[in-house]
Design a protein around this motif. Sequence first.
Motif, mmCIF file in Angstrom:
data_model
loop_
_atom_site.group_PDB
_atom_site.id
_atom_site.type_symbol
_atom_site.label_atom_id
_atom_site.label_comp_id
_atom_site.label_asym_id
_atom_site.label_seq_id
_atom_site.Cartn_x
_atom_site.Cartn_y
_atom_site.Cartn_z
ATOM 1 N N VAL A 1 0.853 -1.194 0.000
ATOM 2 C CA VAL A 1 0.000 0.000 0.000
ATOM 3 C C VAL A 1 0.882 1.234 0.000
ATOM 4 O O VAL A 1 1.886 1.296 0.693
ATOM 5 C CB VAL A 1 -0.900 0.005 1.258
ATOM 6 N N THR A 2 0.504 2.252 -0.802
ATOM 7 C CA THR A 2 1.261 3.505 -0.844
ATOM 8 C C THR A 2 1.021 4.270 0.449
ATOM 9 O O THR A 2 -0.114 4.381 0.925
ATOM 10 C CB THR A 2 0.798 4.353 -2.052
ATOM 11 N N GLY A 3 2.082 4.839 0.968
ATOM 12 C CA GLY A 3 1.969 5.590 2.222
ATOM 13 C C GLY A 3 1.284 6.942 2.008
ATOM 14 O O GLY A 3 1.119 7.407 0.881
ATOM 15 N N VAL A 4 0.913 7.559 3.079
ATOM 16 C CA VAL A 4 0.231 8.863 3.061
ATOM 17 C C VAL A 4 1.229 9.925 2.652
ATOM 18 O O VAL A 4 2.360 9.939 3.112
ATOM 19 C CB VAL A 4 -0.352 9.194 4.451
ATOM 20 N N THR A 5 0.803 10.847 1.755
ATOM 21 C CA THR A 5 1.665 11.945 1.329
ATOM 22 C C THR A 5 1.756 12.943 2.466
ATOM 23 O O THR A 5 0.756 13.273 3.118
ATOM 24 C CB THR A 5 1.070 12.635 0.074
#
Length: 159
Positions: free
Chosen positions: A97-101
Amino acid sequence: MPLLIQLRRGAAALWTSVNPTLAAGEQAFETDTGKMKIGDGTTAWTSLNYTDVGVAGATGPTGINGVTGVTGVTGVTGVTGVTGPTGISGVTGVTGVTGVTGAGVTGVTGPTGINGVTGITGITGITGITGITGITGITGNTGPSATAGQVIAYSIIYY
């Protein structure tokens, strides 16, 4: 008068040196060994087997087994074989999962860096093959003739 049947006979060394081919069913006797051979019409004496003459005796008892010998020295290890080809790559795993910007502000772009040194000019390539000479053009008309002291003007037009 009684019938007399005699077999071919001779010493073993004589039979071996002459090496005759006996006729099919012909019997021959070695006088010094007491052995006999019967011909087949094609096989030479030294290749024929002796015939079994008389009644065979009973088979004797099996002898005692001997002592097992000493184990021999281990031989030299052989050369390592060639490494086999690399196997097929496994399946790529699932992407995480892509992390939070982050909430931060983008910074100012920095200055452009200094240009590097120009590299060395490469080697000039080989000169190409000369092309085919073109077809000669049509000869033009002969111009006007001049008499002595007369000047004729020409105009040359280039395209």
